[in-house]
Scaffold this active site. Structure first.
Site, mmCIF file in Angstrom:
data_model
loop_
_atom_site.group_PDB
_atom_site.id
_atom_site.type_symbol
_atom_site.label_atom_id
_atom_site.label_comp_id
_atom_site.label_asym_id
_atom_site.label_seq_id
_atom_site.Cartn_x
_atom_site.Cartn_y
_atom_site.Cartn_z
ATOM 1 N N ASP A 136 0.165 -7.606 1.662
ATOM 2 C CA ASP A 136 0.598 -6.205 1.705
ATOM 3 C C ASP A 136 2.119 -6.093 1.682
ATOM 4 O O ASP A 136 2.702 -5.314 2.436
ATOM 5 C CB ASP A 136 0.023 -5.489 2.928
ATOM 6 C CG ASP A 136 0.084 -3.969 2.782
ATOM 7 O OD1 ASP A 136 0.195 -3.496 1.645
ATOM 8 O OD2 ASP A 136 0.046 -3.275 3.814
ATOM 9 N N HIS A 166 0.813 -1.215 0.000
ATOM 10 C CA HIS A 166 0.000 0.000 0.000
ATOM 11 C C HIS A 166 0.849 1.269 0.000
ATOM 12 O O HIS A 166 0.343 2.340 -0.318
ATOM 13 C CB HIS A 166 -0.986 -0.009 1.179
ATOM 14 C CG HIS A 166 -0.388 0.331 2.513
ATOM 15 N ND1 HIS A 166 -0.066 -0.631 3.457
ATOM 16 C CD2 HIS A 166 -0.046 1.515 3.088
ATOM 17 C CE1 HIS A 166 0.429 -0.053 4.532
ATOM 18 N NE2 HIS A 166 0.453 1.261 4.337
ATOM 19 N N SER A 221 4.770 2.364 7.964
ATOM 20 C CA SER A 221 4.350 1.252 7.114
ATOM 21 C C SER A 221 5.484 0.775 6.217
ATOM 22 O O SER A 221 6.125 1.578 5.533
ATOM 23 C CB SER A 221 3.164 1.675 6.239
ATOM 24 O OG SER A 221 1.998 1.833 6.992
#
Length: 489
Positions: A143, A112, A217
């Site tokens: 992911d 993402h 992230s």
């Protein structure tokens, strides 16, 4: 000297700490420092900035700006352009984290972080920058993404550790780029393992209380040996700031995905060809199991590996390749990691008896074709519901043969065969289990039914056996199956 007075409660707490430290001088300097570990790892953790061109709408984008007067207002202004008043296309920048796993220039991050990006720039701690020359592969289901850069000299890299050895309470360290503050180090513990957060079918996250914020992230979660045991990917927060609940993809799962992305540019997952559901306490009782366990097969793909091996709907898979399946979630995790083409033993429960079959693992189809169904005009007519014979209790259900007229009325797919439910009494045992008109009964106590009398016969047999629940296999209009255990009284 200026003295600042804290609230009484704070002073009392501080006094309590001081008393402990006086009683135990060896603890006066706190826990052991992680400075040596962090210092050797920071050069391998990178800041990832992406640029994406969005089609203009003429409206400002909400949630892109920092709070007025906050320390981050200017930061947000720099990285998120205002929407042009005339709705012209504009560029949006975002930030994330990643880490180098190969000195030649392989970098791991979250899918993402880079999804939809027109340009990806890797920023290193020494101030140097490299443009990503290729996305070697990405996997939305876990992911993860694997990127390639072309350095002039070998890069500092980190290695993966064994996430399976991590225990609740073990110390971990996150390094990343929260809010653009590159190289930030936070420390915490493993709060839980094998955590399912409903993000996908392969949820198996490590949970940590190490501070993870926006921008972390794709960054690494390290053990105290400096090995990557997780890839930070999600947090639970209403504000975007850490509240001590963060999640990381375990390294043991990540390594398998990244190896496939490196080798094939895509993931190649194992496939069994079954839809499964949990064995609840009620379903376990209806099957004669002493405790809930295994994965209950609700549907078998006609051309899948399980069908070829003789697996049937209503079987309970107890073991896969020697691994005990405690609940439904264990099965897809085990299957996805199995080698394609491998012959794997399954232990099943069928009709109250265990049996063994061997299945050859297939490859999970990546693209599923959408089924297009023509709409038919529905003719309104009275349902030929079956009355309960001699006062027979049908669990609060009205049932009927699955005629063409009823198929049309409830839009039942041609592939669905069974006995249709045309009415459900309010507050009945079936209603409490969310059974609805239009559901089709496929099986009763693991035996197929095609006529209403079949249902009645099976219910009578269950009641004579003394069982408190009857197991129904139901289909919705599109053919999606589920098991429901309904009390018989």
């Amino acid at each position: 000297m200026t003295r600042h007075l804290a609230p009484a409660g704070w002073r009392a707490a501080a006094l309590g700490v001081c008393l402990v430290l006086i009683a135990a001088p060896s603890l006066a300097r706190g826990p052991a420092s992680v400075a040596d570990v962090a210092e050797g790892l920071q050069d391998a953790v990178v800041n990832i900035s992406t640029t994406q061109t969005l089609k203009g709408t003429g409206e400002p984008v909400p949630g892109r700006r920092g709070p007025k007067g906050s320390p981050f207002e200017e930061f947000f202004d720099d990285f998120f352009d205002e929407e042009d008043a005339d709705g012209m296309p504009r560029k949006v920048s975002s930030l994330g984290s990643g880490f180098v796993i190969d000195p030649s220039g392989l970098i791991v991050t979250n899918n993402h972080v880079i999804e939809g990006a027109d340009e990806i720039i890797i920023n290193f701690t020494d101030g140097s920058k490299l443009k990503v020359t290729k996305i070697l592969g990405h996997d939305p289901k876990t992911d993860l993404a694997l990127l390639k850069v072309e350095p002039k000299e070998p890069l500092k890299a980190v290695s993966f550790g064994d996430s399976g050895r991590m225990r609740v309470g073990d110390w971990v360290m996150a390094i990343g780029n929260p809010f653009g503050l590159g190289g930030s180090v936070t420390v915490g513990i493993i709060s839980a393992t094998k955590r399912d957060i409903n993000a996908g079918p392969y949820d198996d996250f490590l949970q940590t209380d190490a501070a993870i914020n926006r921008g972390n992230s794709g960054g690494p979660l390290f053990n105290m040996d400096g090995e990557v045991i997780g890839v930070n990917t999600a947090i639970i927060s209403r504000t975007g700031g850490s509240i001590g609940i963060g999640f990381a993809v375990p390294s043991n799962s990540a390594v398998k995905v990244l190896d496939q992305l490196k080798q094939y540019g895509e993931t190649r997952r194992g496939w069994l060809g079954v839809h499964v559901q949990n064995v609840t306490d009620e379903i376990a009782e209806s099957l004669g199991l002493q405790e809930p366990m295994g994965a209950l097969v609700a549907k078998v793909a006609p051309d899948g590996p399980a069908a070829a091996a003789g697996v049937k709907a209503s079987d309970v898979i107890l073991k896969f390749d020697g691994q005990v399946i405690d609940n439904m979630r264990d099965l897809p995790r085990a299957v996805v990691g199995a080698r394609i083409g491998k012959d794997v033993p399954l232990e099943l429960l069928r009709d109250g008896k265990t049996m063994d079959v061997t299945v050859t693992i297939g490859r999970l189809p990546e693209d599923e074709e959408d089924e297009v169904e023509e709409e038919e005009e529905v003719q309104d007519q009275e349902d030929p519901a079956l009355p309960a014979p001699d006062g027979e209790d049908l669990l609060g259900l009205s049932i009927a043969p699955l005629t063409d007229a009823l198929r049309s009325k409830y839009d039942i797919a041609d592939s669905v065969e069974g006995v249709i439910i045309t009415g459900v009494e309010p507050d009945s045992p079936a209603a409490q289990k969310n059974v609805k008109p239009g559901d089709v009964i496929i099986e009763v106590t693991q035996e197929e039914v095609r006529q209403p009398q079949d249902v009645v016969t099976r219910l009578q047999a269950v009641k004579r056996s003394g069982r408190g629940r009857v197991l129904l296999l139901l289909s919705d209009a599109k053919g999606e199956l589920r098991f429901v255990a309904v009390p018989t009284s």
